[in-house]
Motif scaffolding. Structure first.
Motif, PDB file in Angstrom:
ATOM      1  N   THR A 138       0.856  -1.335  -0.028  1.00  0.00           N
ATOM      2  CA  THR A 138      -0.170  -0.178   0.028  1.00  0.00           C
ATOM      3  C   THR A 138       0.866   1.122   0.091  1.00  0.00           C
ATOM      4  OG1 THR A 138      -0.238  -0.090   2.337  1.00  0.00           O
ATOM      5  CG2 THR A 138      -1.948  -1.136   1.269  1.00  0.00           C
ATOM      6  N   LYS A 139       2.073   1.174   0.571  1.00  0.00           N
ATOM      7  CA  LYS A 139       2.780   2.375   0.646  1.00  0.00           C
ATOM      8  C   LYS A 139       4.245   2.068   0.726  1.00  0.00           C
ATOM      9  CE  LYS A 139      -0.119   5.278   3.609  1.00  0.00           C
ATOM     10  NZ  LYS A 139      -0.101   5.895   4.898  1.00  0.00           N
ATOM     11  N   LEU A 140       5.113   3.034   0.289  1.00  0.00           N
ATOM     12  CA  LEU A 140       6.694   2.795   0.528  1.00  0.00           C
ATOM     13  C   LEU A 140       7.217   3.999   0.916  1.00  0.00           C
ATOM     14  CD1 LEU A 140       8.855   1.072  -2.094  1.00  0.00           C
ATOM     15  CD2 LEU A 140       9.760   3.072  -0.682  1.00  0.00           C
ATOM     16  N   ASN A 141       7.909   3.936   2.100  1.00  0.00           N
ATOM     17  CA  ASN A 141       8.507   5.143   2.540  1.00  0.00           C
ATOM     18  C   ASN A 141       9.611   5.564   2.122  1.00  0.00           C
ATOM     19  OD1 ASN A 141       9.838   6.995   4.361  1.00  0.00           O
ATOM     20  ND2 ASN A 141       8.749   6.236   6.232  1.00  0.00           N
ATOM     21  N   HIS A 142       9.716   6.539   1.213  1.00  0.00           N
ATOM     22  CA  HIS A 142      10.994   6.971   0.372  1.00  0.00           C
ATOM     23  C   HIS A 142      12.099   7.503   1.373  1.00  0.00           C
ATOM     24  CE1 HIS A 142       7.610   7.581  -2.575  1.00  0.00           C
ATOM     25  NE2 HIS A 142       8.207   6.817  -3.168  1.00  0.00           N
ATOM     26  N   HIS A 143      11.633   8.291   2.524  1.00  0.00           N
ATOM     27  CA  HIS A 143      12.777   8.634   3.328  1.00  0.00           C
ATOM     28  C   HIS A 143      13.593   7.544   4.101  1.00  0.00           C
ATOM     29  CE1 HIS A 143      11.041  12.523   2.818  1.00  0.00           C
ATOM     30  NE2 HIS A 143       9.984  12.177   3.061  1.00  0.00           N
ATOM     31  N   GLN A 144      12.909   6.456   4.301  1.00  0.00           N
ATOM     32  CA  GLN A 144      13.833   5.293   4.935  1.00  0.00           C
ATOM     33  C   GLN A 144      14.470   4.674   3.814  1.00  0.00           C
ATOM     34  OE1 GLN A 144      10.086   4.570   7.928  1.00  0.00           O
ATOM     35  NE2 GLN A 144      11.350   2.655   7.479  1.00  0.00           N
ATOM     36  N   CYS A 145      14.003   4.561   2.409  1.00  0.00           N
ATOM     37  CA  CYS A 145      14.618   3.582   1.604  1.00  0.00           C
ATOM     38  C   CYS A 145      16.094   4.087   1.414  1.00  0.00           C
ATOM     39  CB  CYS A 145      13.808   3.874   0.390  1.00  0.00           C
ATOM     40  SG  CYS A 145      14.380   2.769  -1.082  1.00  0.00           S
ATOM     41  N   ILE A 146      16.971   3.065   1.169  1.00  0.00           N
ATOM     42  CA  ILE A 146      18.361   3.340   0.861  1.00  0.00           C
ATOM     43  C   ILE A 146      18.519   2.963  -0.757  1.00  0.00           C
ATOM     44  CG2 ILE A 146      19.084   3.052   3.099  1.00  0.00           C
ATOM     45  CD1 ILE A 146      19.983   0.212   2.631  1.00  0.00           C
ATOM     46  N   GLY A 147      17.750   2.688  -1.302  1.00  0.00           N
ATOM     47  CA  GLY A 147      17.637   2.126  -2.629  1.00  0.00           C
ATOM     48  C   GLY A 147      18.806   0.970  -3.006  1.00  0.00           C
ATOM     49  N   CYS A 148      18.337  -0.039  -2.006  1.00  0.00           N
ATOM     50  CA  CYS A 148      19.146  -1.268  -2.304  1.00  0.00           C
ATOM     51  C   CYS A 148      18.781  -2.436  -3.417  1.00  0.00           C
ATOM     52  CB  CYS A 148      19.288  -1.731  -0.780  1.00  0.00           C
ATOM     53  SG  CYS A 148      17.659  -2.850  -0.572  1.00  0.00           S
ATOM     54  N   GLY A 149      17.493  -2.243  -3.998  1.00  0.00           N
ATOM     55  CA  GLY A 149      16.942  -2.998  -4.911  1.00  0.00           C
ATOM     56  C   GLY A 149      16.836  -4.196  -4.640  1.00  0.00           C
ATOM     57  N   ARG A 150      16.699  -4.461  -3.438  1.00  0.00           N
ATOM     58  CA  ARG A 150      16.586  -5.972  -2.931  1.00  0.00           C
ATOM     59  C   ARG A 150      14.758  -6.173  -3.170  1.00  0.00           C
ATOM     60  NH1 ARG A 150      19.409  -6.413   2.725  1.00  0.00           N
ATOM     61  NH2 ARG A 150      21.513  -6.006   1.844  1.00  0.00           N
ATOM     62  N   CYS A 151      13.902  -5.319  -3.203  1.00  0.00           N
ATOM     63  CA  CYS A 151      12.370  -5.540  -3.136  1.00  0.00           C
ATOM     64  C   CYS A 151      12.248  -5.680  -4.832  1.00  0.00           C
ATOM     65  CB  CYS A 151      11.524  -4.414  -2.699  1.00  0.00           C
ATOM     66  SG  CYS A 151      12.154  -2.561  -3.290  1.00  0.00           S
ATOM     67  N   PHE A 152      12.892  -4.744  -5.618  1.00  0.00           N
ATOM     68  CA  PHE A 152      12.708  -4.670  -7.161  1.00  0.00           C
ATOM     69  C   PHE A 152      13.062  -6.255  -7.400  1.00  0.00           C
ATOM     70  CE2 PHE A 152      14.632  -4.541 -11.132  1.00  0.00           C
ATOM     71  CZ  PHE A 152      13.605  -3.727 -11.683  1.00  0.00           C
ATOM     72  N   LYS A 153      14.255  -6.730  -7.160  1.00  0.00           N
ATOM     73  CA  LYS A 153      14.767  -8.122  -7.432  1.00  0.00           C
ATOM     74  C   LYS A 153      13.803  -9.270  -7.133  1.00  0.00           C
ATOM     75  CE  LYS A 153      19.894  -6.920  -7.463  1.00  0.00           C
ATOM     76  NZ  LYS A 153      20.917  -7.243  -6.403  1.00  0.00           N
ATOM     77  N   VAL A 154      13.216  -9.336  -5.968  1.00  0.00           N
ATOM     78  CA  VAL A 154      12.411 -10.342  -5.440  1.00  0.00           C
ATOM     79  C   VAL A 154      10.909 -10.373  -6.197  1.00  0.00           C
ATOM     80  CG1 VAL A 154      11.489  -9.204  -3.296  1.00  0.00           C
ATOM     81  CG2 VAL A 154      12.300 -11.845  -3.414  1.00  0.00           C
ATOM     82  N   CYS A 155      10.494  -9.178  -6.433  1.00  0.00           N
ATOM     83  CA  CYS A 155       9.031  -8.955  -6.958  1.00  0.00           C
ATOM     84  C   CYS A 155       8.935  -9.425  -8.174  1.00  0.00           C
ATOM     85  CB  CYS A 155       8.561  -7.623  -6.757  1.00  0.00           C
ATOM     86  SG  CYS A 155       7.027  -7.521  -7.560  1.00  0.00           S
ATOM     87  N   SER A 156       8.021 -10.373  -8.507  1.00  0.00           N
ATOM     88  CA  SER A 156       7.858 -11.131  -9.755  1.00  0.00           C
ATOM     89  C   SER A 156       6.767 -10.570 -10.474  1.00  0.00           C
ATOM     90  CB  SER A 156       7.174 -12.692  -9.517  1.00  0.00           C
ATOM     91  OG  SER A 156       6.141 -12.547  -8.720  1.00  0.00           O
ATOM     92  N   ARG A 157       6.396  -9.298 -10.028  1.00  0.00           N
ATOM     93  CA  ARG A 157       5.335  -8.691 -10.804  1.00  0.00           C
ATOM     94  C   ARG A 157       5.645  -7.197 -11.489  1.00  0.00           C
ATOM     95  NH1 ARG A 157       1.471 -11.520 -12.812  1.00  0.00           N
ATOM     96  NH2 ARG A 157       0.104  -9.729 -12.388  1.00  0.00           N
ATOM     97  N   ASP A 158       6.980  -6.978 -11.246  1.00  0.00           N
ATOM     98  CA  ASP A 158       7.312  -5.662 -11.603  1.00  0.00           C
ATOM     99  C   ASP A 158       6.569  -4.604 -11.003  1.00  0.00           C
ATOM    100  OD1 ASP A 158       9.297  -6.541 -13.369  1.00  0.00           O
ATOM    101  OD2 ASP A 158       8.249  -6.851 -14.951  1.00  0.00           O
ATOM    102  N   VAL A 159       6.235  -4.579  -9.773  1.00  0.00           N
ATOM    103  CA  VAL A 159       5.520  -3.466  -9.231  1.00  0.00           C
ATOM    104  C   VAL A 159       6.442  -2.259  -8.934  1.00  0.00           C
ATOM    105  CG1 VAL A 159       4.448  -2.879  -6.987  1.00  0.00           C
ATOM    106  CG2 VAL A 159       4.145  -5.051  -7.933  1.00  0.00           C
ATOM    107  N   PHE A 160       7.611  -2.246  -8.816  1.00  0.00           N
ATOM    108  CA  PHE A 160       8.613  -1.368  -8.295  1.00  0.00           C
ATOM    109  C   PHE A 160       9.468  -0.830  -9.542  1.00  0.00           C
ATOM    110  CE2 PHE A 160       8.555  -4.328  -4.568  1.00  0.00           C
ATOM    111  CZ  PHE A 160       7.824  -3.475  -3.862  1.00  0.00           C
ATOM    112  N   SER A 161       9.848   0.481  -9.200  1.00  0.00           N
ATOM    113  CA  SER A 161      10.821   1.197 -10.189  1.00  0.00           C
ATOM    114  C   SER A 161      11.810   1.806  -9.165  1.00  0.00           C
ATOM    115  CB  SER A 161      10.171   2.269 -11.027  1.00  0.00           C
ATOM    116  OG  SER A 161       9.237   1.620 -12.014  1.00  0.00           O
ATOM    117  N   LEU A 162      13.196   1.933  -9.541  1.00  0.00           N
ATOM    118  CA  LEU A 162      14.003   2.438  -9.151  1.00  0.00           C
ATOM    119  C   LEU A 162      14.373   3.908  -9.581  1.00  0.00           C
ATOM    120  CD1 LEU A 162      15.992   1.842  -6.771  1.00  0.00           C
ATOM    121  CD2 LEU A 162      17.834   1.333  -8.263  1.00  0.00           C
ATOM    122  N   VAL A 163      14.426   5.030  -8.927  1.00  0.00           N
ATOM    123  CA  VAL A 163      14.278   6.336  -9.748  1.00  0.00           C
ATOM    124  C   VAL A 163      15.361   7.302  -8.956  1.00  0.00           C
ATOM    125  CG1 VAL A 163      11.809   6.409 -10.243  1.00  0.00           C
ATOM    126  CG2 VAL A 163      12.516   7.484  -7.929  1.00  0.00           C
TER     127      VAL A 163
END
Ligand code: SF4
Ligand code: SF4
Length: 104
Positions: A20-45
């Motif tokens: 439902t939400k992703l806290n951009h202030h806490q995110c360190i841009g490690c990309g782990r969620c991007f790699k594990v998601c099989s549905r292409d929900v995320f984008s690194l910006v």
């Protein structure tokens, strides 16, 4: 409340937890969620590009960490299947998940 449910292979019911939400202030841009998601929900910006697109309320008077050049965003929320894998791999607990209320 009536939540969307699925079935395991053994026919047992389970309740998907959709992102439902992703806290951009806490995110360190490690990309782990991007790699594990099989549905292409995320984008690194780029962090500075994201800052430009946020309104004042979303910025919430918090500054981003200057060492973080990229952050993750939710780009295709409707493709989420609620597997919860992204929550398991995130080292900063950035994401929030919830079941889908069918009455909402
Ligand atoms: S819950 Fe699963 S499908 Fe949804 S964003 Fe996370 S990893 Fe992707
Ligand atoms: S796993 Fe967490 S910290 Fe890493 S990019 Fe995803 S949201 Fe950001």
């Amino acid at each position: 409340m009536a939540y969307m449910t699925g079935l395991t292979r053994a026919g047992q019911p389970w309740t998907p937890q959709f992102i439902t939400k992703l806290n951009h202030h806490q995110c360190i841009g490690c990309g782990r969620c991007f790699k594990v998601c099989s549905r292409d929900v995320f984008s690194l910006v780029k962090r500075d590009e994201l800052e430009d697109s946020l309104d004042d309320e979303e910025l919430d008077d918090e500054d981003f960490d200057d060492d973080v050049l990229y952050v993750m965003t939710i780009s295709n929320v409707d493709d989420c299947i609620g597997c919860g894998s992204c929550a398991k791999v995130c080292p900063k607990n950035c994401q929030e998940h919830a079941p889908l209320d069918l009455a909402a």
